[in-house]
Enzyme design. Structure first.
Site, PDB file in Angstrom:
ATOM      1  N   LYS A 118      53.667   5.856 -20.505  1.00 40.81           N
ATOM      2  CA  LYS A 118      53.496   7.274 -20.139  1.00 40.81           C
ATOM      3  C   LYS A 118      52.695   8.028 -21.195  1.00 40.81           C
ATOM      4  O   LYS A 118      51.888   8.884 -20.851  1.00 40.81           O
ATOM      5  CB  LYS A 118      54.852   7.946 -19.900  1.00 40.81           C
ATOM      6  CG  LYS A 118      55.485   7.449 -18.608  1.00 40.81           C
ATOM      7  CD  LYS A 118      56.610   8.290 -18.088  1.00 40.81           C
ATOM      8  CE  LYS A 118      57.053   7.748 -16.738  1.00 40.81           C
ATOM      9  NZ  LYS A 118      58.144   8.450 -16.135  1.00 40.81           N
ATOM     10  N   LYS A 199      53.020  -0.735 -10.632  1.00 43.18           N
ATOM     11  CA  LYS A 199      54.108  -0.232  -9.776  1.00 43.18           C
ATOM     12  C   LYS A 199      53.642   1.032  -9.044  1.00 43.18           C
ATOM     13  O   LYS A 199      52.798   1.785  -9.557  1.00 43.18           O
ATOM     14  CB  LYS A 199      55.379   0.038 -10.594  1.00 43.18           C
ATOM     15  CG  LYS A 199      55.340   1.280 -11.447  1.00 43.18           C
ATOM     16  CD  LYS A 199      56.753   1.727 -11.855  1.00 43.18           C
ATOM     17  CE  LYS A 199      56.668   3.124 -12.469  1.00 43.18           C
ATOM     18  NZ  LYS A 199      57.869   3.864 -12.570  1.00 43.18           N
ATOM     19  N   LYS A 202      54.656   8.107  -8.778  1.00 39.66           N
ATOM     20  CA  LYS A 202      54.308   9.475  -8.354  1.00 39.66           C
ATOM     21  C   LYS A 202      53.036   9.928  -9.048  1.00 39.66           C
ATOM     22  O   LYS A 202      52.249  10.671  -8.493  1.00 39.66           O
ATOM     23  CB  LYS A 202      55.425  10.448  -8.728  1.00 39.66           C
ATOM     24  CG  LYS A 202      56.705  10.242  -7.983  1.00 39.66           C
ATOM     25  CD  LYS A 202      57.634  11.421  -8.265  1.00 39.66           C
ATOM     26  CE  LYS A 202      59.053  10.965  -8.416  1.00 39.66           C
ATOM     27  NZ  LYS A 202      59.413  10.678  -9.827  1.00 39.66           N
TER      28      LYS A 202
HETATM   29  N1  AQP Z   1      57.566   1.454  -7.734  1.00 43.96           N
HETATM   30  C1  AQP Z   1      58.889   1.480  -7.793  1.00 43.96           C
HETATM   31  N2  AQP Z   1      59.617   0.454  -7.263  1.00 43.96           N
HETATM   32  C2  AQP Z   1      60.980   0.484  -7.309  1.00 43.96           C
HETATM   33  N3  AQP Z   1      61.681   1.497  -7.856  1.00 43.96           N
HETATM   34  C3  AQP Z   1      61.001   2.527  -8.392  1.00 43.96           C
HETATM   35  N4  AQP Z   1      61.385   3.668  -8.991  1.00 43.96           N
HETATM   36  C4  AQP Z   1      60.293   4.381  -9.366  1.00 43.96           C
HETATM   37  N5  AQP Z   1      59.175   3.728  -8.994  1.00 43.96           N
HETATM   38  C5  AQP Z   1      59.574   2.580  -8.393  1.00 43.96           C
HETATM   39  C6  AQP Z   1      62.781   4.060  -9.179  1.00 43.96           C
HETATM   40  O1  AQP Z   1      62.943   5.376  -8.661  1.00 43.96           O
HETATM   41  C7  AQP Z   1      63.963   6.063  -9.396  1.00 43.96           C
HETATM   42  C8  AQP Z   1      63.500   7.423  -9.799  1.00 43.96           C
HETATM   43  O2  AQP Z   1      62.373   7.336 -10.646  1.00 43.96           O
HETATM   44  P1  AQP Z   1      61.903   8.594 -11.472  1.00 43.96           P
HETATM   45  O3  AQP Z   1      61.200   9.549 -10.622  1.00 43.96           O
HETATM   46  O4  AQP Z   1      63.030   9.208 -12.186  1.00 43.96           O
HETATM   47  O5  AQP Z   1      60.935   8.028 -12.567  1.00 43.96           O
HETATM   48  P2  AQP Z   1      59.873   6.906 -12.582  1.00 43.96           P
HETATM   49  O6  AQP Z   1      60.533   5.571 -12.607  1.00 43.96           O
HETATM   50  O7  AQP Z   1      58.986   7.206 -13.746  1.00 43.96           O
HETATM   51  O8  AQP Z   1      59.108   7.077 -11.183  1.00 43.96           O
HETATM   52  P3  AQP Z   1      57.606   7.354 -10.928  1.00 43.96           P
HETATM   53  O9  AQP Z   1      57.368   7.451  -9.496  1.00 43.96           O
HETATM   54  O10 AQP Z   1      56.763   6.371 -11.685  1.00 43.96           O
HETATM   55  O11 AQP Z   1      57.447   8.806 -11.510  1.00 43.96           O
HETATM   56  P4  AQP Z   1      56.429   9.416 -12.539  1.00 43.96           P
HETATM   57  O12 AQP Z   1      55.055   9.103 -12.001  1.00 43.96           O
HETATM   58  O13 AQP Z   1      56.759  10.876 -12.530  1.00 43.96           O
HETATM   59  O14 AQP Z   1      56.702   8.775 -13.852  1.00 43.96           O
HETATM   60  C9  AQP Z   1      64.290   5.173 -10.603  1.00 43.96           C
HETATM   61  O15 AQP Z   1      65.504   4.492 -10.346  1.00 43.96           O
HETATM   62  C10 AQP Z   1      63.154   4.187 -10.664  1.00 43.96           C
HETATM   63  O16 AQP Z   1      63.542   2.935 -11.186  1.00 43.96           O
END
Ligand code: AQP
Length: 338
Positions: A118, A199, A202
């Site tokens: 990040k 992966k 968002k």
């Molecule tokens: N690609 C994924 N596959 C499976 N699980 C996923 N999670 C996120 N992406 C995937 C799971 O979703 C939950 C919430 O995630 P989060 O929003 O708190 O943070 P993150 O993991 O950082 O998700 P993003 O989409 O990648 O968000 P941004 O872009 O804002 O950093 C968690 O349980 C995560 O494991």
């Protein structure tokens, strides 16, 4: 109620960092949250404190927290069965995070791979982003959590939470339950449709690679049809050589309530066109109703805020007890009633 009758405690959270959650969030974590509310005493949290570890617009964040809560209700969380709340309404989270931060080694925090990923995407990296996993440990440990339903990308953070619980208990005496991750193997990491080695996220820079739960059916169909596959025309699971097709097979099996082996047999001899067309319909059917229900929840903001306030109140009852225990153990005066 005896200890044997008591339901296990579950906790999980999600960041309000976009206008909609995506298929990775849903299949990796959120879909599990729904049945767990029947088998566990579940606390689910929109983690807005985590969302300010990267640049944010206050009004947008505020709105996204509400839209996030509406989506969680729309996909099946029932406020009578679980406690749904917004993290900033429960001040015990950052209060415990301070104590746990003082138990965390600098090198230990520096090993977190999500911080490395990040921070590489940010123009400026904050101390908040660095200490994010410590706040996450506080989120979990405050509820004496036994089960944490998350995707694979959270495994390392969960390990840190476990290490901190054990370390604190060893130093100060039994205070926290040691939590366990609940990760569904098949959907542990849903990949980006355009770049299947990454992966789905968002904050993905490829707009076509991420299917949002609130996408219109037309957008979903377009994204699935343009998903990267390979030069063969064989629907076969092989993560190393066919990461795009393997990712689509995982999504299809999870949403279509079938198995990868059955899908391989069903599409033997057929091209990717048929496979993607059918998958698009399966996705539209599975997540389509979430949009309608989200709009219904957003239409009554007073009721939505009431549900969140009730969730925060229940959360504080548990969190304040744990915080008071931790305060006493480290030698603080009791926390003042807030
Ligand atoms: N690609 C994924 N596959 C499976 N699980 C996923 N999670 C996120 N992406 C995937 C799971 O979703 C939950 C919430 O995630 P989060 O929003 O708190 O943070 P993150 O993991 O950082 O998700 P993003 O989409 O990648 O968000 P941004 O872009 O804002 O950093 C968690 O349980 C995560 O494991």
């Amino acid at each position: 109620m005896t200890t044997a009758d008591r339901k296990p405690r579950a906790f999980s959270g999600i960041q309000p960092t976009s206008d909609s959650f995506h298929l990775g969030n849903y299949l990796g974590a959120l879909r599990q949250w729904v049945p767990i509310q029947d088998t566990a005493d579940a606390f689910y949290c929109v983690v807005d404190l985590h969302a300010i570890t990267v640049d944010h617009e206050p009004k947008v964040l505020h709105e996204r927290s509400r839209v996030s809560a509406a989506q969680l209700l729309a996909l099946g969380l029932d406020p009578e069965k679980c406690s749904l709340f917004v993290q900033s309404q429960v001040p015990e989270h950052p209060m415990l995070a301070w104590i746990l931060g003082c138990e965390t080694g600098f090198g230990e925090a520096g090993r977190m791979t999500q911080f490395k990923d990040k921070s590489a995407k940010q123009e400026r990296t904050t101390v908040g982003l660095f200490t994010y996993p410590v706040l996450q440990a506080a989120d979990i440990l405050l509820y004496q959590t036994e089960q944490v339903p998350v995707g694979e990308d959270q495994r390392q953070h969960l390990e840190l939470s476990r290490d901190l619980a054990v370390r604190f208990n060893t130093t100060y005496g039994s205070t926290f339950k040691v939590p366990e991750a609940r990760i569904v193997k098949e959907t542990a990491t849903i990949k980006d449709l355009s770049e299947p080695e990454k992966k789905m996220s968002k904050s993905s820079p490829s707009p076509r690679g991420c299917v949002y739960l609130l996408d219109e059916p037309g957008q979903i169909r377009k994204k699935i049809k343009s998903a990267v596959t390979d030069s063969e025309a064989e629907v076969r699971y092989d993560v190393e050589r066919k990461p795009g097709v393997s990712n689509l097979l995982n999504i299809y099996a999870a949403l279509g309530d079938t198995t990868v082996a059955k899908l391989e047999a069903e599409y033997a001899g057929k091209g990717y066109g048929d496979f993607k067309g059918d998958l698009a319909e399966v996705v539209v059917e599975a997540i389509g109703p979430i949009t309608r229900r989200t709009k219904e929840y957003l239409a009554d903001r007073a009721e939505l805020d009431r549900i969140l306030a009730q969730g925060a109140e229940r959360a504080r009852q548990v969190a304040s007890r744990t915080l008071a225990k931790a305060y006493k153990k480290v030698g603080f005066f009791p926390p003042a009633a807030l």
